[in-house]
Enzyme design. Structure first.
Site, PDB file in Angstrom:
ATOM      1  CD  GLU A 311      -2.899  -1.279   2.301  1.00  0.00           C
ATOM      2  OE1 GLU A 311      -2.677  -0.640   3.339  1.00  0.00           O
ATOM      3  OE2 GLU A 311      -3.926  -1.950   2.126  1.00  0.00           O
ATOM      4  CG  ASP A 385      -7.230  -5.370   5.406  1.00  0.00           C
ATOM      5  OD1 ASP A 385      -6.649  -5.503   6.479  1.00  0.00           O
ATOM      6  OD2 ASP A 385      -7.447  -4.260   4.870  1.00  0.00           O
ATOM      7  CD  GLU A 413      -9.632  -0.992   8.086  1.00  0.00           C
ATOM      8  OE1 GLU A 413      -8.686  -1.485   8.725  1.00  0.00           O
ATOM      9  OE2 GLU A 413      -9.539  -0.653   6.896  1.00  0.00           O
TER      10      GLU A 413
HETATM   11  C1  GCV Z   1      -2.276   0.794   8.283  1.00  0.00           C
HETATM   12  C2  GCV Z   1      -5.908  -1.991   5.692  1.00  0.00           C
HETATM   13  C3  GCV Z   1      -6.309  -0.667   6.281  1.00  0.00           C
HETATM   14  C4  GCV Z   1      -5.145   0.312   6.254  1.00  0.00           C
HETATM   15  C5  GCV Z   1      -3.969  -0.325   7.002  1.00  0.00           C
HETATM   16  C6  GCV Z   1      -3.617  -1.629   6.303  1.00  0.00           C
HETATM   17  C7  GCV Z   1      -2.490  -2.369   7.006  1.00  0.00           C
HETATM   18  O1  GCV Z   1      -5.696  -1.879   4.330  1.00  0.00           O
HETATM   19  O2  GCV Z   1      -7.404  -0.156   5.588  1.00  0.00           O
HETATM   20  O3  GCV Z   1      -5.554   1.494   6.879  1.00  0.00           O
HETATM   21  O4  GCV Z   1      -2.863   0.537   7.022  1.00  0.00           O
HETATM   22  O5  GCV Z   1      -4.741  -2.471   6.322  1.00  0.00           O
HETATM   23  O6  GCV Z   1      -2.779  -3.276   7.737  1.00  0.00           O
HETATM   24  O7  GCV Z   1      -1.339  -2.012   6.797  1.00  0.00           O
END
Ligand code: GCV
Length: 720
Positions: A311, A385, A413
């Site tokens: 990411e 995730d 989340e």
């Molecule tokens: C910290 C998901 C979340 C991101 C997070 C990522 C991760 O994609 O939406 O906010 O980033 O996981 O675990 O690195």
């Protein structure tokens, strides 16, 4: 003041004082230390805890003494007497083997070796015709853990007259991961701002830091990663390290080490180098010096947590190096100081893959055995995730030569964030109890994580924190239970979620039996309820775009396919679900043969994972005899019913909860019920376009049109 007025004035003061004391904002978490009312237990406890021997004189023994004073004054209304030399009247002895008086050592039977540095024992003995209680372990922190356990026995109103218990953590790294940024925003944080007030550190140590450490120590958490995995290299500069050192000093008496996230490109960003290549000698030198510098500030620094090549985060892939080469460079710099690296497996390529669920395994499996001894690979519980429900991550059991650390997400989340009541103990337990069959039956995920399956010395569990500046710490009061459950399961991954829920309820609210029964029922059905109204039968990743709040099965055409909902549910006229069998992405091949066989066969695949692994026609006949479409619809409906039931149950225990906490939970449950309907109606209307089938009997007709739901976007959702 004339007498009658004086009387009224005093009465008014008393009333307002007592009213104030009735209010409970939840700040004290599960350490409520409510007065023990039982006429039988109270005198027994008072007798046992009145005179306490604590010979140690250091920061941790001070903490123990303070905690006992606070707790016993509140629960037993006594002012305990402390002594450093045993007295005739002493009834509670807290000390290591070296500190305890000889006569107590003779009377107890302790597995000293097995206790290690953190395990403890509590034993009741008869001494001079009276009962004495011994709390012991091999270190000061073990004594602190034992003290919290002793207080828990009182809080949960246990018989302590014959207590004989030993508790040894099954993992050695038990850490919270804060996704907190230096500007005090919290990524995926739903409980206010970051509790780390960097700007005022090191000058001001907020009392909340101490209470944070207390709460964590009380559940055996022994580390905290202060900063976001989407890292800012600035936290490694002296400007921040001074602040980090102050936090580390504050947490040390509680047995909590600090860790930091290491941004892979830090040598460029703050080091002035033009590369971060892990095999470049200058880069290695830079990290070695940086690590040495950190240890000057924090002599017991725990180590680094790293998110690389994921990411947008930089990583070894930028230099054509492997994840092991990246991790090992940092590991070597930390080795002289006994620090560790927690290297995340959440790596997926920038190009959309054939199936994102396969990425981490493809990247890490070939590297098994190639990591330095002080590296743990930190793996999310499932392959995508933190979805409301996922099967276990295929890396568990697949890397016997490498210690794998579990990463759970405590912050919700994808599970209603700070608003929905979802007890995650059930989710954690479900994952930990699953059999990977890596070494035949019984090779549970828990055993992989404990390190017992492959005899690893290092083991650990990480929980992405749900803590913020909200007065009750976690936004939703029941979010506290998720922090609590994480700590308890990190200590013992084999603990039962039901037992954890029960003790949390007792410590947080009340020991009343009816309260516990109803409270447990709310908590233990809450995860299944959320799965039902969000993503039943193995559906996943169909939430709102970016903020991830509410339904969004229509999310499509974004810059990467595997961030869209349509990629995951694959709904069309011919059916729904992601085919991960051999006829599809074959992600199933990453599991042990026993798991593969079970999940690929429609007869044996648990229905809760059906659409995770299979693409099926809408009229596919389920075990219940319903068509797949009907079954999906009925699950959504059931989820809504369950939220209604949670409200009814909560209302029925009103008298056992103070007004303030009662009302907050009730309000949030009502929002949750409303939003469960939103999920049901939006998802069913959307999927109905493809199934072209009517809603089955018992499922409520949606209130609005599909367009209405598609256009509704919650604004300014926190935590992005
Ligand atoms: C910290 C998901 C979340 C991101 C997070 C990522 C991760 O994609 O939406 O906010 O980033 O996981 O675990 O690195």
């Amino acid at each position: 003041m004339k007498r009658p007025f004086l009387f009224l004035f005093v009465m008014a003061l008393l009333c307002s004082a007592s009213h104030f004391s009735l209010a409970n904002d939840g700040y004290n978490l599960w350490l409520q230390y409510q007065k023990i009312e039982s006429p039988t237990l109270l005198p027994e406890y008072q007798k046992q805890a009145g005179h306490i021997f604590i010979p140690g004189k250091n920061a941790t023994s001070d903490v123990i003494e303070k905690e006992l004073r606070t707790a016993l004054e509140a629960m037993l209304e006594i002012a305990p007497q402390f002594t450093t030399t045993p007295k005739q009247e002493t009834t509670l002895f807290i000390g290591t083997r070296e500190q305890l008086p000889a006569f107590t050592l003779k009377a107890i039977n302790i597995p000293w070796e097995k206790l290690g540095t953190e395990g403890f024992s509590i034993q009741s003995i008869n001494q001079n015709s009276q009962k004495a209680l011994i709390i012991t372990g091999n270190s000061d922190v073990a004594l602190l853990y034992g003290t919290f356990e002793f207080l828990k026995l009182l809080q949960t109103q246990q018989d302590i007259s014959t207590v004989d218990l030993t508790s040894i953590p099954k993992t050695n790294i038990r850490v919270l991961n804060h996704w907190d940024n230096p500007d005090r925003t919290v990524e995926r944080g739903y409980a206010g701002a970051s509790i780390w007030d960097w700007h005022r550190l090191p000058g001001h140590v907020k009392p909340q830091y101490v209470d944070y450490a207390r709460a964590n120590a009380s559940i055996g958490i022994n580390g905290t990663v202060l900063t976001n995995v989407n890292a800012n290299a600035q936290v490694l500069t002296p400007y921040f390290l001074k602040k980090v050192a102050t936090l580390a000093d504050t947490f040390r008496p509680y047995g909590i080490k600090v860790y930091l996230t290491a941004r892979f490109s830090a040598p460029i960003e703050i080091g002035g180098l033009d590369t971060a290549d892990p095999l470049h000698p200058e880069v290695q030198k830079w990290w070695t010096e940086k690590v040495n510098e950190i240890y000057e500030y924090v002599p017991d620094f725990g180590g680094f947590l790293v998110k690389a090549d994921s990411e947008g985060q930089p990583g070894p892939q930028n230099y054509d190096r492997t994840q092991a080469e990246g991790a090992n460079m940092l590991a070597k710099a930390l080795q002289p100081h006994e620090g560790i690296v927690m290297w995340r497996a959440f790596v997926y390529s920038n190009e959309t893959p054939d199936d994102r669920a396969k990425q981490a395994y493809n990247e890490f499996k070939p590297l098994d055995g190639k990591f330095e001894d002080n590296v743990l690979v930190q793996v999310k519980n499932g392959p995508i995730d933190f979805q409301p429900r996922e099967p276990f991550h295929p890396l568990f059991g697949a890397m016997p030569e490498t210690p794998l650390m579990m990463e759970f997400q405590i912050t919700q989340e994808y599970l209603g964030q700070g608003t929905h009541l979802v007890f995650l103990g059930s989710l954690f337990e479900e994952v930990l109890d699953t059999d990977t069959y890596a070494k035949g039956p019984g090779s549970t995920v828990a055993k992989v994580v404990e390190g017992s399956l492959d005899q690893h010395a290092l083991s650990g569990m990480a929980g992405v924190s749900n803590i913020g500046t909200d007065r009750n710490w976690t936004g939703h009061l029941f979010g506290q239970a998720n922090w609590y459950a994480f700590g308890r399961l990190a200590w013992n991954p084999d603990e039962s979620a039901a037992d954890i829920a029960k003790e949390w309820l007792k410590m947080t609210f009340s020991n009343d039996e009816k309260f516990i029964r109803k409270g447990k029922s709310i908590m233990l059905q809450s995860h299944e309820a959320a799965v039902n109204y969000m993503t039943p039968l193995g559906l996943h990743h169909i939430m709102g775009w970016s903020h991830h709040y509410g339904p969004g099965p229509w999310v499509t055409d974004k810059h990467r396919d595997d961030w869209t909902s349509t990629y995951y549910h694959q709904a069309s006229e011919d059916g729904i679900g992601f085919d991960r069998t051999a006829s599809g992405s074959n992600a199933l091949s990453q599991y042990a043969p026993e798991v593969q066989q079970q999940y690929e066969n429609l007869e044996t695949c648990p229905e809760k994972y059906l659409l995770w692994f299979h693409h099926l026609p809408w009229n596919y006949e389920m075990k219940s005899g319903h068509s797949l479409w009907d079954e999906i619809a009925l699950h959504y409906q059931k989820g809504v019913h369950q939220t209604e039931q949670m409200i009814t149950d909560w209302k029925s225990i009103k008298t056992h909860v103070d007004d303030q906490r009662y009302q907050q939970v009730l309000d949030f449950l009502q929002i949750q019920h409303h939003e469960a309907k939103w999920w049901r109606d939006a998802c069913l209307l959307y999927f109905q376009q493809f199934s072209q089938m009517p809603l089955p009997e018992g499922v409520t007709q949606p209130e609005f049109s599909l367009d209405h739901y598609r256009q509704y976007t919650p604004l300014f959702v926190p935590g992005i």
